[in-house]
Design an enzyme around this catalytic site. Sequence first.
Site, PDB file in Angstrom:
ATOM      1  N   ARG A 109      10.811 -65.207   5.819  1.00 21.10           N
ATOM      2  CA  ARG A 109      11.903 -65.525   6.744  1.00 21.10           C
ATOM      3  C   ARG A 109      11.660 -66.883   7.398  1.00 21.10           C
ATOM      4  O   ARG A 109      12.520 -67.391   8.090  1.00 21.10           O
ATOM      5  CB  ARG A 109      11.980 -64.504   7.865  1.00 21.10           C
ATOM      6  CG  ARG A 109      12.484 -63.126   7.467  1.00 21.10           C
ATOM      7  CD  ARG A 109      13.987 -63.096   7.370  1.00 21.10           C
ATOM      8  NE  ARG A 109      14.688 -62.086   8.113  1.00 21.10           N
ATOM      9  CZ  ARG A 109      14.964 -60.859   7.689  1.00 21.10           C
ATOM     10  NH1 ARG A 109      14.552 -60.416   6.538  1.00 21.10           N
ATOM     11  NH2 ARG A 109      15.689 -60.047   8.428  1.00 21.10           N
TER      12      ARG A 109
ATOM     13  N   ARG B 297      20.765 -62.595  15.271  1.00 24.85           N
ATOM     14  CA  ARG B 297      20.059 -62.636  13.976  1.00 24.85           C
ATOM     15  C   ARG B 297      20.465 -63.874  13.183  1.00 24.85           C
ATOM     16  O   ARG B 297      19.642 -64.523  12.531  1.00 24.85           O
ATOM     17  CB  ARG B 297      20.363 -61.358  13.170  1.00 24.85           C
ATOM     18  CG  ARG B 297      19.628 -60.148  13.724  1.00 24.85           C
ATOM     19  CD  ARG B 297      20.274 -58.854  13.287  1.00 24.85           C
ATOM     20  NE  ARG B 297      20.127 -58.568  11.881  1.00 24.85           N
ATOM     21  CZ  ARG B 297      20.907 -57.720  11.209  1.00 24.85           C
ATOM     22  NH1 ARG B 297      21.892 -57.088  11.823  1.00 24.85           N
ATOM     23  NH2 ARG B 297      20.708 -57.513   9.933  1.00 24.85           N
TER      24      ARG B 297
ATOM     25  N   LYS C  46      21.612 -58.983   0.432  1.00 24.93           N
ATOM     26  CA  LYS C  46      20.297 -59.001  -0.224  1.00 24.93           C
ATOM     27  C   LYS C  46      19.837 -57.586  -0.580  1.00 24.93           C
ATOM     28  O   LYS C  46      19.363 -57.348  -1.681  1.00 24.93           O
ATOM     29  CB  LYS C  46      19.233 -59.649   0.685  1.00 24.93           C
ATOM     30  CG  LYS C  46      19.462 -61.115   0.984  1.00 24.93           C
ATOM     31  CD  LYS C  46      18.298 -61.717   1.748  1.00 24.93           C
ATOM     32  CE  LYS C  46      18.052 -61.115   3.095  1.00 24.93           C
ATOM     33  NZ  LYS C  46      19.131 -61.316   4.079  1.00 24.93           N
TER      34      LYS C  46
ATOM     35  N   ARG D 243      29.061 -52.082   8.537  1.00 25.28           N
ATOM     36  CA  ARG D 243      28.094 -51.462   7.614  1.00 25.28           C
ATOM     37  C   ARG D 243      27.660 -50.077   8.097  1.00 25.28           C
ATOM     38  O   ARG D 243      27.424 -49.850   9.278  1.00 25.28           O
ATOM     39  CB  ARG D 243      26.859 -52.365   7.502  1.00 25.28           C
ATOM     40  CG  ARG D 243      25.722 -51.733   6.720  1.00 25.28           C
ATOM     41  CD  ARG D 243      24.745 -52.729   6.209  1.00 25.28           C
ATOM     42  NE  ARG D 243      23.942 -53.343   7.248  1.00 25.28           N
ATOM     43  CZ  ARG D 243      22.995 -54.250   7.011  1.00 25.28           C
ATOM     44  NH1 ARG D 243      22.789 -54.673   5.777  1.00 25.28           N
ATOM     45  NH2 ARG D 243      22.302 -54.765   7.992  1.00 25.28           N
TER      46      ARG D 243
END
Length: 221
Positions: A88, A171, A13, A127
Amino acid sequence: MRIVLLGPPGAGKGTQAKKLAERLSLAHISTGDILRQNVKDGTALGKEAKDFMERGLLVPDELMSKMLLERFSQSDIGDGFILDGYPRNFAQAKTLEDIFRQKNIEIDMVVYLDSSDKVIIQRLSGRLVCNTCGANFHITNMPPKTKGICDKCGGTLFQRTDDKEETIKKRLEVYKGEVSGLIKYYQDKKKLYRLSADGQADVVLEEIVALTKKLYGSPKV
Ligand code: AMP
């Protein structure tokens, strides 16, 4: 144009929102980036949010609403925006609707970037983020030219504290618990467009751009 990007952590995203915002000359609003900046700056919001973020949990809705209201009062959103990381959950979708109703604006499209757990874990655990400009890299998929250094600005690359495998799993669990309500909400409003985000970032970007053209024929594309 007002676009909301939905999808699991690691679907890309942030990457897509940055590229799209540049391409379509829209503001990029990332709730995760705003929170991380607040943590870095040691603000009251950052102090309250930090622990939730490090545990892979959602920051309480009241804090998020306040933060969002403030962001939407800034002038750069007038030409449109890409919202990344919000809503969310269902309550946040309702809050967003209330804020937009007061401003007399509407979401044009909600793009749902879908990705498999395997790809998500691979992407997030490798990442790297620049501590100066926020650019994203990946240890194997998109390594920087010089190890540990941002290609774009020379800043130092770091791993986000919530990109550790245990936190990634948390998450994902939180995400899965909330997402079906959100999808239904935007499907009922006929705003939801689903795309696979497992492919290369540039391919996904072109698909989103093609979708905006098809739906709105944006002259800025
Ligand atoms: P992100 O960069 O979007 O992955 O967000 C990083 C973290 O910031 C999340 O794991 C949450 O702890 C927090 N966060 C970001 N956006 C929200 C939101 N809309 N509601 C609650 N917490 C959020």
